[in-house]
Design a protein around this motif. Structure first.
Motif, PDB file in Angstrom:
ATOM      1  N   MET A  20       2.606  -8.679 -12.926  1.00 10.73           N
ATOM      2  CA  MET A  20       1.628  -9.396 -12.116  1.00 10.73           C
ATOM      3  C   MET A  20       1.829 -10.909 -12.193  1.00 10.73           C
ATOM      4  O   MET A  20       1.615 -11.625 -11.215  1.00 10.73           O
ATOM      5  CB  MET A  20       0.221  -9.003 -12.540  1.00 10.73           C
ATOM      6  N   GLU A  21       2.279 -11.407 -13.331  1.00  9.85           N
ATOM      7  CA  GLU A  21       2.558 -12.837 -13.463  1.00  9.85           C
ATOM      8  C   GLU A  21       3.691 -13.251 -12.529  1.00  9.85           C
ATOM      9  O   GLU A  21       3.621 -14.291 -11.870  1.00  9.85           O
ATOM     10  CB  GLU A  21       2.907 -13.161 -14.919  1.00  9.85           C
ATOM     11  N   ASP A  22       4.744 -12.435 -12.462  1.00  9.11           N
ATOM     12  CA  ASP A  22       5.848 -12.729 -11.537  1.00  9.11           C
ATOM     13  C   ASP A  22       5.381 -12.634 -10.083  1.00  9.11           C
ATOM     14  O   ASP A  22       5.756 -13.458  -9.248  1.00  9.11           O
ATOM     15  CB  ASP A  22       7.023 -11.781 -11.760  1.00  9.11           C
ATOM     16  N   LEU A  23       4.571 -11.629  -9.762  1.00  8.54           N
ATOM     17  CA  LEU A  23       4.055 -11.506  -8.399  1.00  8.54           C
ATOM     18  C   LEU A  23       3.219 -12.724  -8.017  1.00  8.54           C
ATOM     19  O   LEU A  23       3.316 -13.229  -6.902  1.00  8.54           O
ATOM     20  CB  LEU A  23       3.233 -10.221  -8.245  1.00  8.54           C
ATOM     21  N   LYS A  24       2.432 -13.204  -8.946  1.00 13.96           N
ATOM     22  CA  LYS A  24       1.627 -14.397  -8.685  1.00 13.96           C
ATOM     23  C   LYS A  24       2.546 -15.587  -8.406  1.00 13.96           C
ATOM     24  O   LYS A  24       2.293 -16.378  -7.502  1.00 13.96           O
ATOM     25  CB  LYS A  24       0.724 -14.691  -9.875  1.00 13.96           C
ATOM     26  N   MET A  26       5.356 -15.518  -7.046  1.00 14.52           N
ATOM     27  CA  MET A  26       5.961 -15.319  -5.728  1.00 14.52           C
ATOM     28  C   MET A  26       4.951 -15.492  -4.600  1.00 14.52           C
ATOM     29  O   MET A  26       5.282 -15.318  -3.438  1.00 14.52           O
ATOM     30  CB  MET A  26       6.552 -13.910  -5.631  1.00 14.52           C
ATOM     31  N   GLY A  27       3.700 -15.790  -4.955  1.00 16.20           N
ATOM     32  CA  GLY A  27       2.666 -15.964  -3.936  1.00 16.20           C
ATOM     33  C   GLY A  27       2.080 -14.654  -3.455  1.00 16.20           C
ATOM     34  O   GLY A  27       1.481 -14.593  -2.390  1.00 16.20           O
ATOM     35  N   GLU A  28       2.216 -13.601  -4.225  1.00 11.94           N
ATOM     36  CA  GLU A  28       1.727 -12.279  -3.824  1.00 11.94           C
ATOM     37  C   GLU A  28       0.485 -11.869  -4.605  1.00 11.94           C
ATOM     38  O   GLU A  28       0.255 -10.701  -4.852  1.00 11.94           O
ATOM     39  CB  GLU A  28       2.826 -11.232  -4.047  1.00 11.94           C
ATOM     40  N   SER A  29      -0.347 -12.837  -4.974  1.00 15.08           N
ATOM     41  CA  SER A  29      -1.485 -12.498  -5.826  1.00 15.08           C
ATOM     42  C   SER A  29      -2.795 -12.293  -5.074  1.00 15.08           C
ATOM     43  O   SER A  29      -3.788 -11.922  -5.671  1.00 15.08           O
ATOM     44  CB  SER A  29      -1.681 -13.596  -6.874  1.00 15.08           C
ATOM     45  N   ASN A  30      -2.823 -12.535  -3.786  1.00 19.72           N
ATOM     46  CA  ASN A  30      -4.081 -12.418  -3.055  1.00 19.72           C
ATOM     47  C   ASN A  30      -3.813 -11.785  -1.693  1.00 19.72           C
ATOM     48  O   ASN A  30      -4.036 -12.385  -0.661  1.00 19.72           O
ATOM     49  CB  ASN A  30      -4.718 -13.798  -2.894  1.00 19.72           C
ATOM     50  N   CYS A  31      -3.328 -10.561  -1.714  1.00 18.63           N
ATOM     51  CA  CYS A  31      -2.914  -9.899  -0.475  1.00 18.63           C
ATOM     52  C   CYS A  31      -4.057  -9.229   0.279  1.00 18.63           C
ATOM     53  O   CYS A  31      -3.906  -8.906   1.438  1.00 18.63           O
ATOM     54  CB  CYS A  31      -1.836  -8.864  -0.780  1.00 18.63           C
ATOM     55  N   SER A  32      -5.155  -8.983  -0.359  1.00 18.17           N
ATOM     56  CA  SER A  32      -6.239  -8.233   0.275  1.00 18.17           C
ATOM     57  C   SER A  32      -7.350  -9.167   0.746  1.00 18.17           C
ATOM     58  O   SER A  32      -7.853  -9.999  -0.009  1.00 18.17           O
ATOM     59  CB  SER A  32      -6.813  -7.215  -0.715  1.00 18.17           C
ATOM     60  N   TRP A  33      -7.739  -9.029   1.990  1.00 16.73           N
ATOM     61  CA  TRP A  33      -8.808  -9.855   2.559  1.00 16.73           C
ATOM     62  C   TRP A  33     -10.179  -9.443   2.047  1.00 16.73           C
ATOM     63  O   TRP A  33     -11.073 -10.256   1.913  1.00 16.73           O
ATOM     64  CB  TRP A  33      -8.802  -9.739   4.082  1.00 16.73           C
ATOM     65  N   ASN A  34     -10.356  -8.172   1.787  1.00 20.67           N
ATOM     66  CA  ASN A  34     -11.695  -7.677   1.445  1.00 20.67           C
ATOM     67  C   ASN A  34     -11.820  -7.345  -0.037  1.00 20.67           C
ATOM     68  O   ASN A  34     -12.569  -6.469  -0.410  1.00 20.67           O
ATOM     69  CB  ASN A  34     -12.043  -6.460   2.294  1.00 20.67           C
ATOM     70  N   ARG A  35     -11.121  -8.068  -0.875  1.00 27.09           N
ATOM     71  CA  ARG A  35     -11.183  -7.801  -2.309  1.00 27.09           C
ATOM     72  C   ARG A  35     -12.436  -8.429  -2.917  1.00 27.09           C
ATOM     73  O   ARG A  35     -13.012  -9.356  -2.357  1.00 27.09           O
ATOM     74  CB  ARG A  35      -9.937  -8.323  -3.008  1.00 27.09           C
ATOM     75  N   LYS A  36     -12.815  -7.936  -4.074  1.00 29.11           N
ATOM     76  CA  LYS A  36     -13.943  -8.521  -4.801  1.00 29.11           C
ATOM     77  C   LYS A  36     -13.483  -9.840  -5.424  1.00 29.11           C
ATOM     78  O   LYS A  36     -12.311 -10.010  -5.765  1.00 29.11           O
ATOM     79  CB  LYS A  36     -14.424  -7.566  -5.889  1.00 29.11           C
ATOM     80  N   ALA A  37     -14.411 -10.745  -5.600  1.00 27.18           N
ATOM     81  CA  ALA A  37     -14.081 -12.061  -6.148  1.00 27.18           C
ATOM     82  C   ALA A  37     -13.727 -11.995  -7.631  1.00 27.18           C
ATOM     83  O   ALA A  37     -12.995 -12.840  -8.135  1.00 27.18           O
ATOM     84  CB  ALA A  37     -15.245 -13.013  -5.935  1.00 27.18           C
TER      85      ALA A  37
END
Length: 109
Positions: A20-24, A26-37
């Motif tokens: 998950m650290e690597d994904l973050k 790469m800019g892939e840490s907030n892919c879902s529009w309807n996620r919980k905060a």
């Protein structure tokens, strides 16, 4: 000859949090529009345990597969020749398939 514009690589991580650290990064840490905060720690630990159980390698690492897309960007500059106008081609790309036959016949002769 086959031209590929994608590569697929597999990287092994010690655990889900390193992945998950690597994904973050790469800019892939907030892919879902309807996620919980807020994502609770217990949820993350449970997800890491399930992920490890489902996907771990024999050495205990977890794999992640990435697809890398190669692209070329080009912008016209005055020092370069102007590209031909769209639709000005005199040969169809479909005809290029016949080029291999012409070349192989030339080698036989």
């Amino acid at each position: 000859m086959v031209w590929e514009d994608t590569d697929e690589i597999q990287v092994n991580y010690p655990g889900m949090f390193e992945l998950m650290e690597d994904l973050k990064g790469m800019g892939e840490s907030n892919c879902s529009w309807n996620r919980k905060a807020l994502l609770h720690r217990d949820t993350m630990l449970a997800a890491a345990a399930v992920y490890r159980e489902m996907y771990r390698n024999e050495d205990g690492s977890i794999p992640a597969t990435y697809q890398i897309y190669h692209m070329i960007g080009w912008k016209y500059h005055d020092s370069q020749a102007r590209p031909a106008e769209r639709g000005s081609a005199t040969v169809s790309f479909g005809e290029l398939a016949k080029l291999n036959d012409v070349v192989s016949q030339g080698k036989k002769e």
